[in-house]
Design an enzyme around this catalytic site. Structure first.
Site, short mmCIF file in Angstrom:
data_model
loop_
_atom_site.label_atom_id
_atom_site.label_comp_id
_atom_site.label_asym_id
_atom_site.label_seq_id
_atom_site.Cartn_x
_atom_site.Cartn_y
_atom_site.Cartn_z
N LYS A 22 0.87 -1.20 0.00
CA LYS A 22 0.00 0.00 0.00
C LYS A 22 0.89 1.24 0.00
O LYS A 22 0.65 2.19 -0.75
CB LYS A 22 -0.86 -0.02 1.26
CG LYS A 22 -1.44 1.31 1.67
CD LYS A 22 -2.27 1.25 2.91
CE LYS A 22 -1.51 1.42 4.18
NZ LYS A 22 -1.14 2.79 4.56
N ASN A 23 1.94 1.23 0.80
CA ASN A 23 2.77 2.43 0.99
C ASN A 23 3.77 2.67 -0.14
O ASN A 23 4.40 3.72 -0.18
CB ASN A 23 3.48 2.41 2.35
CG ASN A 23 2.49 2.60 3.49
OD1 ASN A 23 1.31 2.90 3.24
ND2 ASN A 23 2.94 2.38 4.71
N CYS A 117 -4.25 12.20 12.91
CA CYS A 117 -5.01 10.95 13.05
C CYS A 117 -4.68 10.39 14.44
O CYS A 117 -4.01 11.02 15.24
CB CYS A 117 -4.61 9.96 11.96
SG CYS A 117 -2.92 9.44 12.13
N ARG A 122 0.75 14.60 12.81
CA ARG A 122 1.13 14.36 11.41
C ARG A 122 1.30 15.68 10.62
O ARG A 122 0.59 15.95 9.66
CB ARG A 122 0.11 13.46 10.71
CG ARG A 122 -0.33 12.23 11.47
CD ARG A 122 0.69 11.13 11.58
NE ARG A 122 1.11 10.52 10.34
CZ ARG A 122 0.54 9.47 9.77
NH1 ARG A 122 -0.52 8.95 10.31
NH2 ARG A 122 1.01 8.96 8.65
N ASP A 306 5.59 0.64 12.01
CA ASP A 306 4.34 -0.01 11.58
C ASP A 306 4.24 -1.45 12.05
O ASP A 306 3.20 -2.08 11.86
CB ASP A 306 4.22 0.03 10.04
CG ASP A 306 3.96 1.44 9.56
OD1 ASP A 306 4.06 1.67 8.34
OD2 ASP A 306 3.71 2.32 10.39
N ARG A 398 -8.33 -0.56 5.48
CA ARG A 398 -7.57 0.47 4.77
C ARG A 398 -6.26 -0.10 4.22
O ARG A 398 -5.74 0.39 3.24
CB ARG A 398 -7.22 1.62 5.72
CG ARG A 398 -8.40 2.43 6.17
CD ARG A 398 -7.99 3.65 6.93
NE ARG A 398 -7.02 4.45 6.17
CZ ARG A 398 -6.60 5.64 6.58
NH1 ARG A 398 -7.01 6.15 7.71
NH2 ARG A 398 -5.74 6.33 5.86
#
Ligand code: EPZ
Length: 417
Positions: A22-23, A117, A122, A306, A398
């Site tokens: 995803k990243n 978030c 952020r 993560d 997500r």
């Protein structure tokens, strides 16, 4: 709202195929603004990707998705709206990555400030710092970043005061269209950034990486069609490695490149986890009498933030006190109260979590707060007595493709209800 129900203590065995990252996909999608015709393979069909596609369509990029083949095709027909509205950026901060490409190719951009978030405020000050160094006029008005460079951007020497994945990506993208040479110092060099660079090189941009220094020679925008296969998701792979260490009779993780998992494998081996690796796969077994760990999260190639929540679940099963220091985000221990409700013994002091084990976790109704915290609750549910129900699993959707199906294939008793 959907929930996940997990009946714990069911040993896992089988093979898990890892999806695309995803990243890596998100900045590559933003970079497609610099291209004309693009075909992307190995795309994870997860919520954040579709959010980014909505944003690209709003901007004027034509999008075609082949879900089952994991393919996305993009076409930039030239009629571009250089606006990224709040409604499309608020749910996914990576939307701010369209700022660099829009500015460098169309000389202006109006992009909503990404919201904070659960894991932190952020900010984007490092992104804006780099764009200003490249000659952009930037002002903040009504929650929007209004950037322009009527005469185009010019290459510059830029040194980031701290390491930021997103700021590095935005700066690289902006430098591609800048006149002359840009040298970026103190960059993030995550594999996802290296994948973005390999994609940009196909667009004839000259980019060189040495340590944390990235040099970009600006170039004109090509119109040739390009193909790119996105790298595997190393965080998804790391998540399933922890699942294997926790309760895997034998789990084989495949479609990976273990050179991007060196640190994670080293940590698990240091704890005493039984693990065998080849270039493109890892076999892992649940292991007893693990040795306690003392870990600090760091930018790549250090231990990734993560995977902090996921490793914490393993630490609850290790005798003695294990420690994990979160250096990247200011508020990334939201999973701790939920783990404690399942019986984990965790204390937090000065950004460090002290986990004493081993503890028998008991199933409970818990709530996900961010993408990685939600998957840590899944891992806890897999080893907990009786049943665990996880609320707000939209966080999970997500960034994890087919999570419950991949685990079900390994005999987990996990159901979406
Ligand atoms: C990327 O976020 C990832 N997201 C995050 O993954 C990941 O946790 C993070 O990098 C760190 O590895 C994507 O790639 C889409 P940063 P990013 O800029 O770029 C501060 C997930 O779960 N900072 O490297 O936003 C920031 O507050 C997500 O997939 C500034 O101060 O992270 C943080 O404390 C979560 N000013 C630190 O730097 C800035 O201008 C690192 O953030 C930018 C960041």
């Amino acid at each position: 709202m959907q929930k996940l129900l997990i009946k714990g203590k069911k040993e896992l065995s089988g093979t898990i195929s890892i999806s695309g990252s995803k990243n890596a996909t998100l900045p590559i999608l933003a970079a497609s603004i610099l291209a004309t015709k693009v075909k992307l393979n190995n795309i994870p069909m997860v919520k954040d990707i579709f959010t980014m596609l909505e944003l690209l369509k709003f901007i004027g990029i034509k999008v075609k998705v082949q879900k089952s083949n994991k393919i996305i095709e993009l076409k930039n027909t030239g009629t571009i709206n250089t606006l990224a509205p709040y409604k499309l950026v608020k749910t996914m901060r990576a939307g701010v990555l369209v700022l660099g490409p829009l500015l460098t190719k169309y000389k202006k951009a109006k992009v909503s400030l990404p919201g904070g978030c659960a894991i932190g405020t952020r900010p984007v000050d490092l992104h804006l710092f780099a764009l200003k160094k490249l000659g952009a006029n930037i002002k903040i008005k009504d929650g929007y970043i209004i950037a322009e460079a009527q005469k185009g951007l010019n290459g510059a020497n830029i040194k980031f005061s701290s390491i930021s994945v997103g700021a590095t990506e935005n700066a690289i993208l902006a430098a591609c269209g800048a006149k002359g040479r840009t040298v970026l110092n103190n960059c993030a060099v995550e594999p996802e950034i290296l994948d973005l660079i390999s994609y940009l090189k196909k667009l004839n941009f000259k980019i060189k990486v040495s340590d944390r220094k990235i040099t970009i020679i600006g170039n004109k925008f090509v119109s040739k069609k390009i193909n790119h296969k996105v790298i595997f998701d190393r965080i998804e792979a790391g998540t399933y490695l922890v699942a294997g260490a926790l309760i895997g009779e034998k789990i084989i993780i495949k479609q990976i490149n273990t050179k991007f998992l060196k640190y994670e494998v080293r940590v698990l081996k240091k704890a005493g986890v039984k693990i065998y690796k080849t270039k493109n796969s890892i076999t892992i077994f649940k292991s007893k009498n693990l040795k306690n760990l003392n870990i600090s999260t760091k930018p790549f190639p250090g231990f990734p933030t993560d995977l902090q929540a996921q490793l914490m679940v393993l630490m609850t099963q290790i005798k003695g006190i294990s420690k994990i220091k979160e250096n990247i985000f200011e508020n990334r221990f939201m999973h701790v109260p939920e783990l404690k409700r399942m019986g984990a013994k965790i204390k937090i002091k000065n950004k460090t979590a002290y986990i004493s084990g081993p503890t028998n976790l008991t199933g409970a109704e818990v709530m996900a707060t961010d993408l990685r915290a939600s998957v840590c609750l899944v891992l806890a549910g897999l080893i907990a007595n009786n049943r665990t129900i996880i609320n707000r699993i939209y966080h999970l959707d997500r960034g994890y493709e087919n999570l419950e199906n991949k685990l079900k294939k390994c005999k987990a008793q996990i159901y979406r209800i």
